[in-house]
Design an enzyme around this catalytic site. Structure first.
Site, PDB file in Angstrom:
ATOM      1  N   LYS A   1     -32.500  24.035   0.148  1.00  0.00           N
ATOM      2  CA  LYS A   1     -32.645  25.466   0.458  1.00  0.00           C
ATOM      3  C   LYS A   1     -32.950  26.232  -0.829  1.00  0.00           C
ATOM      4  CE  LYS A   1     -28.543  26.997  -1.451  1.00  0.00           C
ATOM      5  NZ  LYS A   1     -28.460  27.776  -2.680  1.00  0.00           N
TER       6      LYS A   1
ATOM      7  N   GLY B   1     -25.767  19.067  -1.850  1.00  0.00           N
ATOM      8  CA  GLY B   1     -24.517  18.528  -1.324  1.00  0.00           C
ATOM      9  C   GLY B   1     -24.181  19.149   0.025  1.00  0.00           C
TER      10      GLY B   1
ATOM     11  N   ASP C   1     -22.400  26.971   1.736  1.00  0.00           N
ATOM     12  CA  ASP C   1     -23.786  26.869   2.222  1.00  0.00           C
ATOM     13  C   ASP C   1     -23.919  25.958   3.449  1.00  0.00           C
ATOM     14  OD1 ASP C   1     -24.571  28.484   0.105  1.00  0.00           O
ATOM     15  OD2 ASP C   1     -25.164  26.814  -1.168  1.00  0.00           O
TER      16      ASP C   1
END
Ligand SMILES: C[C@@](CO)(OP(=O)(O)O)[C@H](O)COP(=O)(O)OP(=O)(O)OC[C@H]1O[C@@H](n2ccc(N)nc2=O)[C@H](O)[C@@H]1O
Ligand SMILES: Nc1ncnc2c1ncn2[C@@H]1O[C@H](COP(=O)(O)OP(=O)(O)O)[C@@H](O)[C@H]1O
Length: 287
Positions: A19, A110, A144
């Site tokens: 992202k 991650g 996230d």
């Protein structure tokens, strides 16, 4: 939409897209010290790959080596264990991770790995958790993670868990990784960080009036980031993603992006990727 059944005897290979944060404003702080953000998340059609094989003995094993990340602290293993605990599933999994996304790069590698494991195992184990339940589980692993499970370009608030779909024009991105890794915690705790950016109204906000509030702090602490930003800014509207160290700039065509990427200075990693509007696993979970 009905998805074809998965064959649990076969290994399953799923993508974990990177992202970028198109902008990132820090607008306040929670009582526990966590920072309140406004940000726009966009996925790229480039990232890691996760291979999963269901196990009947309940064990969760990582089958590949990730330098610097012991298996027990790997977000893929932690995500699988969290889903096992939440669902009561008796199954386990062998999990392989092919890392392409640089760690500590601000590209959410991650978190994306964890989200893909949650989405894939929820189906492979037949847990039947809803999207919201997976997002809630994901938030415990990283701020996230809910975005990747939400699965489309998003305007995010809170610490990143309050998500609304956001329409953005198609774009190709040049992503540059300077030869440095930036610890997120160090930047969030910096004295110089501003934490009082005015709150934006999502409808009709002007993208050119946005910025990344962490960028100036990172550029002072890590001159390599400042140097890469200056280089990429010669060609386009360059910005840092998340807490850095990676920088990106949008271009209208793949050709333009590739031309810029071809001239990157020695020692910096560079990728060209297209903005991705939907997560490839978005339909794997019901709303
Ligand atoms: C900055 C962002 C923007 O998308 O992404 P990355 O640069 O990591 O990709 C995220 O908010 C990164 O959130 P998350 O991935 O959970 O951060 P972590 O590395 O776990 O956080 C490390 C530390 O930073 C602080 N932290 C984190 C998030 C937040 N909203 N406020 C904080 O103050 C906390 O002290 C936390 O312990
Ligand atoms: N599967 C994983 N991939 C990447 N990093 C992981 C993973 N599991 C745990 N981590 C830890 O999370 C940290 C942040 O990694 P990452 O999400 O890639 O960067 P960022 O938060 O800057 O976007 C890494 O430095 C690493 O210690």
């Amino acid at each position: 939409m009905t998805l074809p059944d998965l064959d649990p005897a076969q290994p399953l290979c799923v993508p974990a897209p990177a992202k970028i944060n198109l902008f990132l404003h820090i607008v306040g702080r929670r009582p526990d010290g966590y920072h309140l953000l406004q940000t726009a998340f966009r996925m790229l059609d480039w990232g890691d790959e996760i291979t999963l094989q269901r196990r009947d003995d309940g064990l969760i094993l990582r089958t590949s080596d990730v330098p610097g990340v012991p298996a027990e602290s790997d977000l893929v293993v932690r995500a699988a264990r969290a889903l096992q605990a939440a669902s009561g599933s008796r199954f386990g999994a062998d999990i392989g991770v092919l890392k392409r996304i640089p760690m500590g790069g601000g590209l959410g590698g991650g978190s994306s790995d964890a989200a893909s494991v949650l989405l894939a195992l929820n189906r492979l184990w037949g847990c039947g958790l809803s999207r919201q339940a997976l997002q809630d589980l994901g938030l415990k692993l990283g701020a996230d993670v809910p975005f990747f499970i939400f699965g489309e370009t998003a305007f995010a608030e809170g610490v990143g868990e309050a998500l609304r779909p956001l329409a953005v024009p198609p774009a190709w991105y040049v992503v540059v990784a300077p030869p440095v890794s930036v610890p997120t915690a160090e930047i969030f705790s910096a004295k110089e960080l501003t934490r009082d950016t005015e709150i934006l109204i999502m409808q009709g906000f002007a993208a050119h009036k946005t910025r990344n509030d962490m960028q100036a702090v990172v550029c002072v602490k890590y001159p390599e980031v400042a140097e890469s930003l200056e280089w990429l800014s010669q060609y386009g509207d360059a910005r840092m993603s998340g807490s850095g160290a990676c920088l990106f700039a949008p271009f209208d065509t793949e050709g333009q992006a590739r031309q810029v990427a071809a001239s990157v200075p020695l020692g910096w990693k560079v990728w060209v990727a297209r903005g991705l509007d939907r997560h490839p696993l978005k339909d794997w979970v019901a709303d």
